[in-house]
Write an enzyme that holds these catalytic residues in place. Structure first.
Site, mmCIF file in Angstrom:
data_model
loop_
_atom_site.group_PDB
_atom_site.id
_atom_site.type_symbol
_atom_site.label_atom_id
_atom_site.label_comp_id
_atom_site.label_asym_id
_atom_site.label_seq_id
_atom_site.Cartn_x
_atom_site.Cartn_y
_atom_site.Cartn_z
ATOM 1 N N GLY A 109 21.906 -4.298 -151.550
ATOM 2 C CA GLY A 109 20.607 -4.530 -152.179
ATOM 3 C C GLY A 109 20.711 -4.433 -153.695
ATOM 4 O O GLY A 109 20.039 -5.167 -154.434
ATOM 5 N N SER A 110 21.577 -3.539 -154.158
ATOM 6 C CA SER A 110 21.725 -3.346 -155.604
ATOM 7 C C SER A 110 22.273 -4.607 -156.278
ATOM 8 O O SER A 110 21.751 -5.046 -157.307
ATOM 9 C CB SER A 110 22.680 -2.180 -155.893
ATOM 10 O OG SER A 110 22.209 -0.996 -155.309
ATOM 11 N N TYR A 136 12.531 1.701 -156.351
ATOM 12 C CA TYR A 136 13.991 1.825 -156.340
ATOM 13 C C TYR A 136 14.570 0.463 -155.998
ATOM 14 O O TYR A 136 14.335 -0.059 -154.907
ATOM 15 C CB TYR A 136 14.447 2.868 -155.311
ATOM 16 C CG TYR A 136 15.948 3.049 -155.312
ATOM 17 C CD1 TYR A 136 16.563 3.777 -156.324
ATOM 18 C CD2 TYR A 136 16.747 2.459 -154.340
ATOM 19 C CE1 TYR A 136 17.948 3.919 -156.355
ATOM 20 C CE2 TYR A 136 18.126 2.598 -154.363
ATOM 21 C CZ TYR A 136 18.719 3.323 -155.376
ATOM 22 O OH TYR A 136 20.085 3.452 -155.404
ATOM 23 N N ASP A 235 11.099 -7.358 -153.276
ATOM 24 C CA ASP A 235 12.276 -6.635 -152.802
ATOM 25 C C ASP A 235 12.028 -6.200 -151.360
ATOM 26 O O ASP A 235 11.311 -5.228 -151.107
ATOM 27 C CB ASP A 235 12.519 -5.429 -153.719
ATOM 28 C CG ASP A 235 13.769 -4.645 -153.330
ATOM 29 O OD1 ASP A 235 14.209 -4.772 -152.171
ATOM 30 O OD2 ASP A 235 14.287 -3.899 -154.178
ATOM 31 N N GLU A 236 12.621 -6.951 -150.435
ATOM 32 C CA GLU A 236 12.456 -6.674 -148.999
ATOM 33 C C GLU A 236 13.640 -5.876 -148.453
ATOM 34 O O GLU A 236 13.803 -5.774 -147.232
ATOM 35 C CB GLU A 236 12.337 -8.004 -148.226
ATOM 36 C CG GLU A 236 11.064 -8.780 -148.490
ATOM 37 C CD GLU A 236 9.939 -8.448 -147.501
ATOM 38 O OE1 GLU A 236 10.221 -8.211 -146.316
ATOM 39 O OE2 GLU A 236 8.770 -8.421 -147.932
ATOM 40 N N VAL A 237 14.461 -5.349 -149.353
ATOM 41 C CA VAL A 237 15.708 -4.700 -148.916
ATOM 42 C C VAL A 237 15.439 -3.624 -147.868
ATOM 43 O O VAL A 237 16.108 -3.574 -146.827
ATOM 44 C CB VAL A 237 16.460 -4.114 -150.135
ATOM 45 C CG1 VAL A 237 17.604 -3.218 -149.699
ATOM 46 C CG2 VAL A 237 16.981 -5.233 -151.027
ATOM 47 N N LYS A 238 14.465 -2.776 -148.125
ATOM 48 C CA LYS A 238 14.233 -1.648 -147.232
ATOM 49 C C LYS A 238 13.261 -1.975 -146.107
ATOM 50 O O LYS A 238 13.399 -1.484 -144.992
ATOM 51 C CB LYS A 238 13.690 -0.484 -148.068
ATOM 52 C CG LYS A 238 13.666 0.872 -147.403
ATOM 53 C CD LYS A 238 15.059 1.379 -147.160
ATOM 54 C CE LYS A 238 15.193 2.880 -147.229
ATOM 55 N NZ LYS A 238 15.183 3.458 -148.566
ATOM 56 N N LYS A 264 20.392 -4.265 -146.732
ATOM 57 C CA LYS A 264 20.390 -3.327 -145.613
ATOM 58 C C LYS A 264 20.415 -4.014 -144.241
ATOM 59 O O LYS A 264 21.465 -4.366 -143.756
ATOM 60 C CB LYS A 264 19.204 -2.372 -145.745
ATOM 61 C CG LYS A 264 19.317 -1.527 -147.019
ATOM 62 C CD LYS A 264 18.462 -0.307 -146.995
ATOM 63 C CE LYS A 264 18.519 0.457 -148.297
ATOM 64 N NZ LYS A 264 19.733 1.213 -148.490
HETATM 65 C C1 LIG Z 1 13.814 -1.321 -151.961
HETATM 66 C C2 LIG Z 1 15.276 -1.162 -152.192
HETATM 67 N N1 LIG Z 1 15.914 -2.086 -152.949
HETATM 68 C C3 LIG Z 1 17.240 -2.011 -153.185
HETATM 69 C C4 LIG Z 1 17.989 -0.971 -152.668
HETATM 70 C C5 LIG Z 1 19.459 -0.911 -152.956
HETATM 71 O O1 LIG Z 1 20.165 -1.268 -151.833
HETATM 72 P P1 LIG Z 1 21.688 -0.784 -151.607
HETATM 73 O O2 LIG Z 1 21.626 0.687 -151.393
HETATM 74 O O3 LIG Z 1 22.138 -1.562 -150.414
HETATM 75 O O4 LIG Z 1 22.456 -1.183 -152.821
HETATM 76 C C6 LIG Z 1 17.365 0.002 -151.883
HETATM 77 C C7 LIG Z 1 18.153 1.137 -151.322
HETATM 78 O O5 LIG Z 1 17.647 2.082 -150.807
HETATM 79 C C8 LIG Z 1 15.979 -0.091 -151.631
HETATM 80 O O6 LIG Z 1 15.338 0.827 -150.897
#
Ligand SMILES: Cc1ncc(COP(=O)(O)O)c(C=O)c1O
Length: 282
Positions: A109-110, A136, A235-238, A264
């Site tokens: 996600g980063s 985050y 940001d749909e990562v979480k 994720k």
């Molecule tokens: C909303 C969100 N974006 C980005 C990230 C970063 O993802 P990663 O830990 O896979 O780099 C996170 C990690 O917790 C997150 O919650």
């Protein structure tokens, strides 16, 4: 012989450890984690997000095995890669958006949020971003620079970033109306909208407190931004990929984001991330 926690302390750097419990894990099956010593525990954490299909899911094992047995290269750099193209096609098909779009793949996600920051700055020529206090977006320099989490105050935000309060039903001073009024005031004063490339938002603030934004806020934010040519990055990562009950969390609010960031769960425990955005930006 020392236990796993002691061996971990003796070998793995403290950076990036966020330990809330005395648990040490040696395996996982389905919705259970296996503790050192063999105790099986119902896992309600999903490993902080990635394990959306649990542990050892037969479909994931099958997919991993198939891709390693017959590997279409180990990179996207040099030639088209069938599994990557298929996944991109699928992501485009399930993700609402306008116009021609393209997908970028990364490992976390980063790095996906980093990618979004870089392409937006390069494509728009605008270097300012808006994000939210408590958000985050990652732990690489680009994604850290647009984050507003209270655990990240050791890192200075990127110059020119405007951090707004996330509208929060438990903090009436930060109602949707108050946050939008503050944004308008910032636009009129120290943050001219023509300098802003994009707003990064979690459609449900995750690590910053599991805050569901008031109905209508995301749309009102998007309308304001569209007026000024400011892109919306969700940001749909979480919270994406069906964790909220819909395929994408932003769909609860009927939003059509410009860019969508995945991480994720998209890898089901393996390192994979993606950004979908307009062709001209990507
Ligand atoms: C909303 C969100 N974006 C980005 C990230 C970063 O993802 P990663 O830990 O896979 O780099 C996170 C990690 O917790 C997150 O919650």
């Amino acid at each position: 012989m020392s236990n796993l926690r002691e061996r971990d302390a003796a070998t793995i750097a403290q950076i990036g450890k966020l330990r809330f419990s005395p648990l040490s894990v040696v395996g996982g099956q389905g919705n259970r984690l296996i503790e050192e010593g063999g105790r099986s525990l119902l896992d309600l954490s999903g490993s902080a997000g990635p394990a959306i299909l649990g542990y050892g899911h037969p479909a994931i094992i099958e997919a991993v095995e198939a891709s390693i047995r017959d590997m279409a290269g180990a990179s996207l750099l040099l030639y088209p890669n069938e599994p990557a193209v298929s996944l991109a096609e699928r992501l485009l098909a399930i993700t609402p958006g306008n116009g021609e779009r393209r997908v970028w793949f990364g490992h976390s996600g980063s790095d996906a949020n980093d990618c979004a920051v870089r392409v937006l700055q390069a494509a728009t020529g605008r270097s300012r971003f808006i994000s939210f206090i408590g958000s985050y977006h990652g732990n690489l320099s680009g994604s850290m620079g647009i984050s507003g989490h209270t655990a990240m105050t050791h890192t200075l935000p990127r110059p020119g970033v405007l951090l707004l309060p996330y509208p929060d039903p438990y903090r009436p001073q930060f109602s949707a109306e108050a946050v939008l009024a503050l944004l308008d005031y910032q636009f009129e004063t120290t943050c001219p909208p023509h300098q802003v490339a994009a707003v990064f938002i979690e459609p449900l603030m995750s690590d910053g407190g599991l805050i569901v934004p008031p109905p209508g806020f995301l749309k009102a934010l998007q309308e304001r931004c569209r007026r000024h040519g400011i892109r919306i990055v969700v940001d749909e990562v979480k919270v994406g990929l069906a964790r909220s009950g819909m395929m994408h969390c932003f769909q609860h609010e009927g939003l059509t984001p410009d860019l969508v960031v995945f991480g994720k769960g998209i890898g089901g425990g393996l390192p994979l991330s993606a950004v979908i955005g307009p062709k001209e930006i990507m």
